[in-house]
Write an enzyme that holds these catalytic residues in place. Structure first.
Site, PDB file in Angstrom:
ATOM      1  N   GLY A 112      34.486  46.391  34.234  1.00 37.31           N
ATOM      2  CA  GLY A 112      35.289  45.207  33.978  1.00 37.31           C
ATOM      3  C   GLY A 112      35.914  44.624  35.231  1.00 37.31           C
ATOM      4  N   CYS A 113      37.203  44.326  35.142  1.00 36.68           N
ATOM      5  CA  CYS A 113      37.890  43.629  36.221  1.00 36.68           C
ATOM      6  C   CYS A 113      37.919  44.413  37.530  1.00 36.68           C
ATOM      7  CB  CYS A 113      39.317  43.294  35.802  1.00 36.68           C
ATOM      8  SG  CYS A 113      39.424  42.109  34.433  1.00 36.68           S
ATOM      9  N   VAL A 114      37.779  45.709  37.469  1.00 39.10           N
ATOM     10  CA  VAL A 114      37.834  46.518  38.691  1.00 39.10           C
ATOM     11  C   VAL A 114      36.482  46.584  39.394  1.00 39.10           C
ATOM     12  CG1 VAL A 114      37.242  48.810  37.778  1.00 39.10           C
ATOM     13  CG2 VAL A 114      38.937  48.617  39.600  1.00 39.10           C
ATOM     14  N   ALA A 115      35.418  46.104  38.754  1.00 35.34           N
ATOM     15  CA  ALA A 115      34.065  46.326  39.258  1.00 35.34           C
ATOM     16  C   ALA A 115      33.789  45.619  40.576  1.00 35.34           C
ATOM     17  CB  ALA A 115      33.032  45.904  38.217  1.00 35.34           C
TER      18      ALA A 115
END
Length: 401
Positions: free
Chosen positions: A181-184
């Site tokens: 998700g957003c951390v990828a």
């Protein structure tokens, strides 16, 4: 190029095409991947270039709200909530892979995912070609390709499809990553740097493609879904990471050479899997977005950054630039409070949120792209690039310009 059927002017649209080729708590488990300060070998991993690619449709927040109220399931019933939530996201407009009224026809997960595959290939090719071309490299120079996305699925994965479509080197190492998700974006950048550290004569490309509009659930009126419909947008970002032995002094790419990747770390917060992610059903991806996200950021991020910097004998006072995931207003406010940032250090993140919304894995990379192209720090400046996402977890890298 087609424009918004809701009357968005060319001037507003062009103002947003500025970075791609279009314009030429919780206990933690910490793993530090870094070069020892005493290591005499110069293992330089460098971000050589960045590029963005966006779909052709751009809609203001006003246009999106009106479309949802008039054409979405229970839109009229939720009109007041949509007005209140959408105009509190800090977003002025976003890119979409389809005209707003065409989303009514995407009434099954299969239809939405077919569009995701089609557009992901298109944007992915544009972003990769742009990041290579503007750095003076050909397609054949890619040694590894990291593809990150959480808004669609495909097997063969998008990176494999791009190898065929773009006639890329059949021996390149493909690394599709789903679920972060957003951390990828931050994690993919760190993994690409790890690769060129091991293979210093090679180039790695990180490609993020997120088409968040294709995850809308028309019948879902939960607050998390309504917030997501006002926060997330579509787009792609490609980053070019070069090993120490790659020549970056040619006439075409000398001015594009970016920061050195000094070190990276990932911190995992056990038993927080319900904070953020997807609930997957026959209808597709239903967003899970807990109101506890800002509290998790506030409780952990400052401590995590301090511990990471301490491994390099540094403190926050040594950091001259903060390249942070845009999240949303509450996440950015929690980030600033956790890190003690009070002098506009997160302005680039706020402006990216305003301009294109939250692009999930691509958000922190859009901020990096803006810094690389228009707000480059002075040589020797140290930066922290960081994002948080499902797990729940954080990923951060120490950069030096």
């Amino acid at each position: 190029m087609r424009y918004s059927r809701f009357g968005l002017s060319r001037g507003i649209l062009n103002r947003h095409f500025i970075h791609g080729c279009e314009s030429e708590g919780l206990s933690t488990c910490c793993s530090i991947q870094e070069q020892s300060p005493g290591d005499q070998r110069n293992l330089t991993m460098r971000i050589a270039n960045t590029a963005t690619a966006f779909p052709e449709y751009y809609f203001t927040q006003r246009e999106v709200v009106d479309a949802l109220k008039n054409h979405w399931d229970k839109g009229a019933e939720c009109a007041n909530i949509l007005e209140r939530l959408h105009f509190r996201t800090g977003v002025e407009g976003r890119y979409y892979c389809r005209p707003l009224l065409e989303y009514q026809q995407l009434d099954t997960w299969g239809k939405m995912n077919d569009v995701w595959i089609e557009v992901a290939e298109q944007l992915g090719e544009r972003a990769i070609d742009c990041v290579l071309k503007t750095a003076g490299f050909g397609r054949d120079r890619i040694g590894a390709l990291y593809f990150v996305s959480v808004t669609g699925v495909s097997s063969p994965s998008i990176d494999a499809r791009l190898v065929n479509k773009m006639k890329l080197n059949p021996n390149l190492k493909r690394n599709p990553i789903f679920g972060l998700g957003c951390v990828a974006g931050a994690a993919g950048l760190a993994r690409a740097a790890d690769y060129v550290r091991a293979f210093p004569d090679q180039l790695a490309v990180l490609l993020s493609v997120e088409l968040c509009s294709l995850t809308w659930q028309r019948g879902d009126t939960n607050p998390a879904a309504l917030i997501a419909s006002g926060l997330f947008g579509d787009g792609a970002v490609a980053d070019l990471v070069a090993g120490a032995d790659v020549n970056l002094t040619g006439p075409k790419n000398a001015s594009l050479t970016g920061p050195r990747v000094v070190a990276s770390t990932q911190v995992f917060y056990p038993d927080t899997q319900d904070v953020m992610g997807w609930k997957v059903s026959e209808k597709g991806f239903q967003v899970v977005l807990s109101p506890e996200v800002p509290n998790v950021v506030l409780k952990n991020l400052g401590k995590n950054v301090d511990e990471f910097l301490a491994t390099r004998r540094l403190t926050r006072a040594d950091i001259g630039s903060w390249i942070m995931h845009t999240g949303g207003p509450k996440v950015l406010e929690a980030t600033a409070e956790a890190l003690g940032l009070t002098n506009g250090e997160l302005d680039v993140s706020w402006q990216a949120l305003k301009r294109v919304g939250n692009l999930s894995s691509g958000s922190v990379l859009v901020v990096l792209d803006e810094v690389m192209k228009n707000r480059r720090p002075a040589p020797g400046t140290k930066s922290i690039l960081a994002a948080m996402g499902p797990g729940f977890c954080a990923e951060m890298s120490l950069l030096e310009w």
